[in-house]
Design a protein around this motif. Structure first.
Motif, PDB file in Angstrom:
ATOM      1  N   ASN A   4       0.816  -1.226   0.000  1.00 24.99           N
ATOM      2  CA  ASN A   4       0.000   0.000   0.000  1.00 24.99           C
ATOM      3  C   ASN A   4       0.843   1.267   0.000  1.00 24.99           C
ATOM      4  OD1 ASN A   4      -2.438  -1.342  -0.015  1.00 24.99           O
ATOM      5  ND2 ASN A   4      -2.462  -1.555   2.211  1.00 24.99           N
ATOM      6  N   GLU A   5       1.711   1.393   0.978  1.00 23.75           N
ATOM      7  CA  GLU A   5       2.496   2.621   1.093  1.00 23.75           C
ATOM      8  C   GLU A   5       3.525   2.723  -0.024  1.00 23.75           C
ATOM      9  OE1 GLU A   5       1.771   4.998   2.874  1.00 23.75           O
ATOM     10  OE2 GLU A   5       3.548   6.222   3.236  1.00 23.75           O
ATOM     11  N   ASP A  48      10.014  -7.400  -3.990  1.00 21.77           N
ATOM     12  CA  ASP A  48       8.954  -7.755  -3.035  1.00 21.77           C
ATOM     13  C   ASP A  48       8.889  -9.266  -3.012  1.00 21.77           C
ATOM     14  OD1 ASP A  48       6.271  -8.095  -1.698  1.00 21.77           O
ATOM     15  OD2 ASP A  48       6.261  -5.911  -1.866  1.00 21.77           O
ATOM     16  N   ARG A  85       5.642 -10.996  -2.288  1.00 23.86           N
ATOM     17  CA  ARG A  85       4.279 -11.496  -2.539  1.00 23.86           C
ATOM     18  C   ARG A  85       3.925 -11.329  -4.020  1.00 23.86           C
ATOM     19  NH1 ARG A  85       0.606  -8.154   1.375  1.00 23.86           N
ATOM     20  NH2 ARG A  85      -0.983  -8.986  -0.019  1.00 23.86           N
ATOM     21  N   GLN A 103       1.730  -8.389  -4.903  1.00 25.03           N
ATOM     22  CA  GLN A 103       2.328  -7.060  -4.751  1.00 25.03           C
ATOM     23  C   GLN A 103       3.443  -6.820  -5.770  1.00 25.03           C
ATOM     24  OE1 GLN A 103       0.510  -5.137  -2.232  1.00 25.03           O
ATOM     25  NE2 GLN A 103      -0.565  -7.014  -2.765  1.00 25.03           N
ATOM     26  N   PRO A 147       6.913  -4.223   6.165  1.00 21.72           N
ATOM     27  CA  PRO A 147       6.433  -4.247   7.557  1.00 21.72           C
ATOM     28  C   PRO A 147       7.507  -3.805   8.554  1.00 21.72           C
ATOM     29  CG  PRO A 147       5.677  -6.174   6.370  1.00 21.72           C
ATOM     30  CD  PRO A 147       6.637  -5.483   5.452  1.00 21.72           C
ATOM     31  N   HIS A 149      12.387  -3.401   8.885  1.00 23.23           N
ATOM     32  CA  HIS A 149      13.073  -2.159   8.499  1.00 23.23           C
ATOM     33  C   HIS A 149      14.563  -2.172   8.809  1.00 23.23           C
ATOM     34  CE1 HIS A 149       9.157   0.515   8.561  1.00 23.23           C
ATOM     35  NE2 HIS A 149       9.115  -0.469   7.685  1.00 23.23           N
ATOM     36  N   GLU A 195      10.458   4.013   5.445  1.00 25.90           N
ATOM     37  CA  GLU A 195       9.157   4.428   5.968  1.00 25.90           C
ATOM     38  C   GLU A 195       9.159   4.400   7.500  1.00 25.90           C
ATOM     39  OE1 GLU A 195       6.471   5.788   5.760  1.00 25.90           O
ATOM     40  OE2 GLU A 195       6.367   6.182   3.637  1.00 25.90           O
ATOM     41  N   LYS A 196       8.263   5.184   8.087  1.00 23.90           N
ATOM     42  CA  LYS A 196       8.068   5.147   9.532  1.00 23.90           C
ATOM     43  C   LYS A 196       7.314   3.881   9.880  1.00 23.90           C
ATOM     44  CE  LYS A 196       4.329   5.295  10.593  1.00 23.90           C
ATOM     45  NZ  LYS A 196       3.142   4.378  10.274  1.00 23.90           N
ATOM     46  N   GLN A 226       6.102  12.115   7.192  1.00 24.15           N
ATOM     47  CA  GLN A 226       5.916  13.131   6.158  1.00 24.15           C
ATOM     48  C   GLN A 226       5.462  14.485   6.678  1.00 24.15           C
ATOM     49  OE1 GLN A 226       4.010  10.377   6.403  1.00 24.15           O
ATOM     50  NE2 GLN A 226       1.848  10.883   6.225  1.00 24.15           N
ATOM     51  N   TYR A 268       8.341 -15.127   8.579  1.00 23.82           N
ATOM     52  CA  TYR A 268       6.939 -15.042   9.009  1.00 23.82           C
ATOM     53  C   TYR A 268       6.445 -16.416   9.451  1.00 23.82           C
ATOM     54  CZ  TYR A 268       6.980 -10.448   6.845  1.00 23.82           C
ATOM     55  OH  TYR A 268       7.283  -9.149   6.541  1.00 23.82           O
ATOM     56  N   TRP A 282       0.488  -8.135   9.159  1.00 16.96           N
ATOM     57  CA  TRP A 282       1.599  -7.975  10.091  1.00 16.96           C
ATOM     58  C   TRP A 282       1.320  -6.966  11.198  1.00 16.96           C
ATOM     59  CZ3 TRP A 282       3.511  -3.018  10.144  1.00 16.96           C
ATOM     60  CH2 TRP A 282       3.199  -2.216   9.049  1.00 16.96           C
ATOM     61  N   ARG A 283       0.417  -6.021  10.957  1.00 17.84           N
ATOM     62  CA  ARG A 283       0.139  -5.000  11.979  1.00 17.84           C
ATOM     63  C   ARG A 283      -0.524  -5.582  13.232  1.00 17.84           C
ATOM     64  NH1 ARG A 283      -0.444  -1.869   7.201  1.00 17.84           N
ATOM     65  NH2 ARG A 283       0.450   0.219   7.369  1.00 17.84           N
ATOM     66  N   GLU A 327       1.948   2.798  14.336  1.00 19.66           N
ATOM     67  CA  GLU A 327       1.378   3.054  13.017  1.00 19.66           C
ATOM     68  C   GLU A 327       0.771   4.449  12.902  1.00 19.66           C
ATOM     69  OE1 GLU A 327       1.626   1.223  10.191  1.00 19.66           O
ATOM     70  OE2 GLU A 327       3.052   0.186  11.460  1.00 19.66           O
ATOM     71  N   HIS A 344       3.247   9.507  14.238  1.00 15.94           N
ATOM     72  CA  HIS A 344       3.158  10.711  13.397  1.00 15.94           C
ATOM     73  C   HIS A 344       2.807  11.917  14.257  1.00 15.94           C
ATOM     74  CE1 HIS A 344       3.391   9.099   9.391  1.00 15.94           C
ATOM     75  NE2 HIS A 344       2.384   8.255   9.563  1.00 15.94           N
ATOM     76  N   TYR A 401       4.636  13.591   1.034  1.00 17.05           N
ATOM     77  CA  TYR A 401       5.398  12.455   0.487  1.00 17.05           C
ATOM     78  C   TYR A 401       6.332  12.901  -0.639  1.00 17.05           C
ATOM     79  CZ  TYR A 401       1.926   9.481   2.834  1.00 17.05           C
ATOM     80  OH  TYR A 401       1.115   8.884   3.752  1.00 17.05           O
TER      81      TYR A 401
END
Ligand SMILES: NC(=O)c1ccc[n+]([C@@H]2O[C@H](COP(=O)([O-])OP(=O)(O)OC[C@H]3O[C@@H](n4cnc5c(N)ncnc54)[C@H](O)[C@@H]3O)[C@@H](O)[C@H]2O)c1
Length: 512
Positions: free
Chosen positions: A60-61, A82, A84, A87, A130, A134, A151-152, A180, A247, A256-257, A269, A273, A427
């Motif tokens: 997504n991001e 990636d 998957r 994706q 995820p 990172h 990414e954060k 961002q 995983y 994963w969240r 998540e 921010h 972004y």
């Protein structure tokens, strides 16, 4: 929100006037023209060819922000990776949309991350995977001589975040973290006005990110949860090999969240921010302490991430930030209400800023009497409050800038304002500036959210998690922010990661 929609809209217009161009122009001001981010954040057009990047994670991001909103004049993707199938195909489509069919097909897919890192054509690795992956991906990239934009939230734990900072220092490469708001013109304006004392002395901020997943999907009738997406049929092909990527299951890879080992919950998540923004509103300070509570109070499944969290941060000089993130009501959306002695600044949904002024008691009495008299004549309700607010908003002279940087800002902003309607969330600007820093090393610029800033954001979010899961108050230590120190907030005790309801008893512990 504690104010009427009518008043909210009115005060939003007031703030736009305060910002010296009307709301329509204000909305337009931050997008489309490449120079807009540059005007606010002090960089210029890139000299030379765009920085060549490879991205890991086209979910997504990765697709919706890092690719779709990437600035072609500054950064060009030449490769991606990636794991998957769904994706990988999505990444290809995103590049085709961004660059056109033929050029999009030339962006090279690497089956193995190590092979992408070995590609000498790549200068930057963008990480949009995820949370728990990172640090490993970033440290490997930095060791391979690449700059890293990650990414954060920066990392799953503070030990890992510190390792990322040290790896960047050792490699002499740039590390940027994707909070961002550091590149949002909306936030830049809000901060500038607060710094200039427009709302007086700030003692309290109420920050929140509220969603309502209890509303059922109109088609399926199921409760909604963006953190628990369906498993795409294409991804079944890798079900038997997901353990090779660390995983436990295909479900854990895609959702994963929901799990402590792979995600960091609502504070990582969403809250990260906003706490980042709050610490800037309060003058770039670190908190003194955080206390918290929360629970899995809505969903009934195997998740470990709390669906409701509440915490209170104390900052130096007695300032307090309360934060809540819930899944069962969406009236307020997300944002920060910054309360000062002379007024309140409300920043909502990365889209709107409004300003409310505090009232002088004597003037209030006079205006109330006047309004009551007028209401008596017309038979309507008195509206003294709103009249006073209108009178107390001080407008700058035409052309006076209230934004971040330069003297020529008013003219530049007005020029930039002519071309789009949508407020940029930052972004595009964060990637522009990252690329600019790489191409113009002699200017001494660095990412506004570099590794050390990202580490501070991670400390706030992850220390809050410790407080929330332990139902405790903990005090921050300076050494948590020092990449050279092994000190970190206490890890979340294993028994606290089990699903449970709102805790009933408060304990006070100190963290050594
Ligand atoms: N800045 C923001 O506003 C913002 C918003 C949303 C997400 N994010 C962040 O972006 C990151 C990704 O979030 P998302 O919503 O895109 O998640 P996602 O699940 O949609 O995408 C993650 C992608 O990473 C891939 N992946 C997983 N493990 C991998 C590995 N070991 N190697 C290579 N690829 C791997 C997955 O296949 C998937 O395509 C997270 O850190 C999240 O916090 C930031």
């Amino acid at each position: 929100m504690a104010v009427s929609r009518e008043r909210f809209e009115r005060e939003k217009r007031n703030l736009s006037r305060l910002l010296s161009f009307n709301r329509r122009d204000f909305m337009r001001a931050s997008v489309a023209v490449p120079a807009m981010g540059a005007v606010y954040f002090g960089y210029r057009e890139l000299k030379g060819s765009p920085v060549r990047a490879g991205i890991v994670g086209t979910g997504n991001e990765g697709c919706q922000a890092m690719i779709d909103q990437s600035p072609p004049g500054y950064l060009e993707y030449v490769a991606y990776h990636d794991i998957r199938p769904s994706q990988i195909a999505r990444g290809r489509r995103a590049f085709q949309t961004l660059y056109g069919q033929t050029a999009g097909n030339k962006v090279k897919f690497y089956d193995k991350y190590s092979e992408m890192l070995a590609d000498p054509n790549i200068e930057v690795i963008v990480i949009a995977t995820p949370l728990w992956t990172h640090a490993k991906l970033a440290v490997e990239a930095l060791k391979a001589g690449k700059h890293v934009f990650c990414e954060k939230l920066m990392a799953h734990n503070i030990t890992d975040a510190k390792a990322m900072v040290r790896a960047a220092d050792n490699a002499g490469k740039l590390l940027g973290i994707g909070h961002q708001r550091h590149y949002s013109t909306l936030y830049a304006d809000a901060v500038k006005n607060i710094d200039q004392g427009v709302i007086g002395e700030v003692k309290y901020i109420r920050a929140f990110w509220h969603r309502n997943n209890a509303l059922t999907d109109p088609v399926t009738g199921e409760i909604r949860d963006s953190w628990k997406p369906a498993i795409p049929a294409d991804d079944e092909a890798i079900r038997s090999v997901v353990k090779e990527y660390g995983y436990d299951s295909l479900e854990q890879l895609i959702r994963w969240r929901l799990y402590d080992r792979t995600g960091g919950g609502l504070m990582a998540e969403l809250g990260s921010h906003q706490l980042d923004a709050c610490s800037i509103f309060l003058g770039h300070v670190h908190p003194v302490s955080v206390s918290g509570m929360g629970g899995i109070n809505f969903y009934k499944d195997d998740r470990e991430a709390y669906d409701h969290v509440y915490c209170t941060f104390e900052f130096p000089s007695g300032q307090v930030v309360t934060y809540s993130s819930i899944n069962t009501n969406q009236l307020e959306g997300y944002g920060e209400v910054v309360m000062g002695t002379r007024g309140t600044m409300m920043v909502l949904n990365e889209r709107d800023v409004s300003l409310y002024t505090e009232l002088d008691p004597k003037k209030r009495e006079r205006d109330q009497a006047k309004a009551a008299a007028e209401a008596g004549k017309s038979g309507g309700e008195p509206d003294a409050t709103n009249k006073q607010i209108k009178e107390t908003v001080k407008l700058p002279k035409p052309g006076e800038a209230t934004m971040y940087s330069a003297a020529s800002l008013g003219a530049a902003a007005a020029a930039a304002a002519k071309s789009s309607e949508v407020v940029s969330r930052g972004y595009k600007e964060e990637l522009e500036h990252f690329a600019y820093c790489i191409r113009h090393p002699g200017e001494g610029q660095k990412p506004r959210c570099d590794g050390r800033v990202g580490l501070a954001d991670a400390v706030m979010a992850l220390a809050a998690n410790v407080a929330i899961k332990g139902n405790t108050r903990i005090e921050f230590k300076d050494s948590w922010y020092d990449p050279a120190s092994p000190d970190v907030p206490d890890p979340v005790p294993a028994d606290k990661s089990l699903a449970r309801s709102v805790p009933v008893r408060r304990r006070r512990v100190s963290v050594s």
